[in-house]
Design an enzyme around this catalytic site. Sequence first.
Site, PDB file in Angstrom:
ATOM      1  N   LYS A  79       1.339  -0.492   0.056  1.00  0.00           N
ATOM      2  CA  LYS A  79       0.235  -0.432  -0.004  1.00  0.00           C
ATOM      3  C   LYS A  79       1.044   0.854  -0.026  1.00  0.00           C
ATOM      4  O   LYS A  79       1.959   1.559   0.988  1.00  0.00           O
ATOM      5  CB  LYS A  79      -1.046   0.487   1.313  1.00  0.00           C
ATOM      6  CG  LYS A  79      -2.356  -1.173   1.201  1.00  0.00           C
ATOM      7  CD  LYS A  79      -3.121  -0.482   0.495  1.00  0.00           C
ATOM      8  CE  LYS A  79      -4.209  -1.671   0.464  1.00  0.00           C
ATOM      9  NZ  LYS A  79      -5.611  -1.071  -0.316  1.00  0.00           N
ATOM     10  N   LYS A  87     -12.965  -6.593  -7.537  1.00  0.00           N
ATOM     11  CA  LYS A  87     -12.948  -7.106  -5.937  1.00  0.00           C
ATOM     12  C   LYS A  87     -14.812  -7.418  -6.167  1.00  0.00           C
ATOM     13  O   LYS A  87     -15.770  -6.013  -6.057  1.00  0.00           O
ATOM     14  CB  LYS A  87     -13.174  -5.442  -4.973  1.00  0.00           C
ATOM     15  CG  LYS A  87     -11.617  -5.608  -5.214  1.00  0.00           C
ATOM     16  CD  LYS A  87     -11.760  -3.824  -3.731  1.00  0.00           C
ATOM     17  CE  LYS A  87     -10.331  -3.454  -3.231  1.00  0.00           C
ATOM     18  NZ  LYS A  87      -9.244  -3.494  -4.133  1.00  0.00           N
TER      19      LYS A  87
END
Length: 320
Positions: free
Chosen positions: A133, A235
Amino acid sequence: MRSAQVYRWQIPMDAGVVLRDRRLKTRDGLYVCLREGEREGWGEISPLPGFSQETWEEAQSVLLAWVNNWLAGDCELPQMTSVAFGVSCALAELADTLPQAANYRAAPLCNGDPDDLILKLADMPGEKVAKVKVGLYEAVRDGMVVNLLLEAIPDLHLRLDANRAWTPLKGQQFAKYVNPDYRHRIAFLEEPCKTRDDSRAFARETGIAIAWDESLREPDFAFVAEEGVRAVVIKPTLTGSLEKVREQVQAAHALGLTAVISSSIESSLGLTQLARIAAWLTPDTIPGLDTLDLMQAQQVRRWPGSTLPVVEVDALERLL
């Protein structure tokens, strides 16, 4: 003869899980279990705070209404994305159309100390892929960490996710600290900038490939082959039904793009289903499912190799 149960659950999260500037203390969601004769199918409905359009309370209302309709013989899927996904998984298990084979290889997620990731990758067999991230700290720091990892592990390929955190200037600051000789080992960087045009410019100017994630859920998004775009990150909890997930994977593959099935921080039950979906629809790609350790427990179904305690179905709150 049809029957159904709906359960509500809440799992404590590890400290330090932050989504869109909000600390996530618990993961809240629902399970639906559908039965017809001797067969049964499970699905998870867990809207992701800060990302899903709906709250889990809204999802609960839609799910309970849908279950009552299903018990009466209606099979039309709901429109709400998290409910559509969970219900379609339950129906697929019921019909035995969701293959059992699963891809439990996960790209390990680096949330903090890069040394921890280096140690984890040292024991990883085969292709070394990890996710970092970026955009949570200074762009310069992110660039230095990414460069360190790529330098330390010569066969490592990194997936990066900025969640649209950077301005064009911050994107350039990041790239400045990543050795140009290493940039080809950045598999892709998800949504580096706040706008798609700025992200495209980032890819052109730095030679770092990008991937679409949030863009897939915007009404004006279309699947097209573009310079610098290498992948799409799907997702399912934020996408909708299994059929819609499959359509997106097929659209990406038709353009030569990599499609990655990715977690929305589901419970172990949902993650095991995502591993099966990944093996089915994207068999040659390591999915992005390394989120279970953000939680303090598993539920109902175990993730292979996890040492987290398991909460059995009897301990959940039954709504129906």
